[in-house]
Design a protein around this motif. Structure first.
Motif, PDB file in Angstrom:
ATOM      1  N   LEU A   1       0.831  -1.210   0.000  1.00  0.00           N
ATOM      2  CA  LEU A   1       0.000   0.000   0.000  1.00  0.00           C
ATOM      3  C   LEU A   1       0.864   1.258   0.000  1.00  0.00           C
ATOM      4  O   LEU A   1       0.558   2.234  -0.696  1.00  0.00           O
TER       5      LEU A   1
ATOM      6  N   TYR B   1       2.361   1.629  -3.491  1.00  0.00           N
ATOM      7  CA  TYR B   1       1.321   2.127  -4.396  1.00  0.00           C
ATOM      8  C   TYR B   1       1.072   3.614  -4.151  1.00  0.00           C
ATOM      9  O   TYR B   1       0.871   4.386  -5.092  1.00  0.00           O
ATOM     10  N   THR B   2       1.080   4.030  -2.894  1.00  0.00           N
ATOM     11  CA  THR B   2       0.868   5.438  -2.570  1.00  0.00           C
ATOM     12  C   THR B   2       1.952   6.310  -3.186  1.00  0.00           C
ATOM     13  O   THR B   2       1.663   7.391  -3.732  1.00  0.00           O
TER      14      THR B   2
ATOM     15  N   GLY C   1      -5.616   8.021  -9.558  1.00  0.00           N
ATOM     16  CA  GLY C   1      -5.508   7.701  -8.133  1.00  0.00           C
ATOM     17  C   GLY C   1      -6.524   6.662  -7.705  1.00  0.00           C
ATOM     18  O   GLY C   1      -6.198   5.713  -6.986  1.00  0.00           O
TER      19      GLY C   1
ATOM     20  N   GLY D   1      -5.483   2.927  -6.615  1.00  0.00           N
ATOM     21  CA  GLY D   1      -5.880   2.595  -5.245  1.00  0.00           C
ATOM     22  C   GLY D   1      -6.741   1.350  -5.201  1.00  0.00           C
ATOM     23  O   GLY D   1      -6.570   0.484  -4.347  1.00  0.00           O
TER      24      GLY D   1
END
Length: 139
Positions: free
Chosen positions: A79, A82-83, A117, A121
């Motif tokens: 995560l 990915y951010t 995004g 996400g």
């Protein structure tokens, strides 16, 4: 036999999605005309092109998270990665918004930032769920 039912459900879902998408594309092309469909297509290509910067993270996340032991650590790490990917690409899109808007012929660069995004996400969370083997088809 349950495997056959699941395979048929999956094939039917993909077939239905494809048919509805095809009919929807035809409908919107006839209703809206070439200009908006062209802008939409170019915008989607910019968003999809950004997914190249996944660098295989999704597949690696599924594999590592599926291994027993440190699942939560790998999930959080994926995560975070990915951010970072989302943030960098969105910053590039934001600062290149004038060029993008000129290229598309419409003021939609900020919308592309939101779409990218959201898409990435969604992919991050989906890969985590797949890695945890929490995806099921109820009979």
């Amino acid at each position: 036999m349950p495997v056959t039912k699941k395979v048929l459900q999956t094939v039917a879902a993909y077939a239905l999605t494809t048919v509805v998408g095809f009919i929807g594309t035809l409908y919107f092309a006839r209703t809206l005309g070439a200009g908006p469909i062209g802008t939409y297509s170019l915008g989607v290509s910019i968003v999809i092109w950004g997914t190249v910067f996944d660098f295989g993270l999704g597949i690696a996340a599924v594999k590592r998270i599926s291994e027993r032991g440190r699942q939560s650590e790998f999930f959080v790490a994926s995560l975070l990665l990915y951010t970072v990917i989302i943030a960098v690409y969105c910053i590039v899109l934001f600062f290149a918004r004038d060029a993008i808007n000129s290229y598309l012929g419409s003021d939609v660069a900020v919308l592309l930032v939101l779409l990218f995004g959201g898409m990435m996400g969604y992919g991050a969370v989906t890969n985590g769920i797949k890695g945890l083997n929490a995806v099921q088809i109820k009979n």
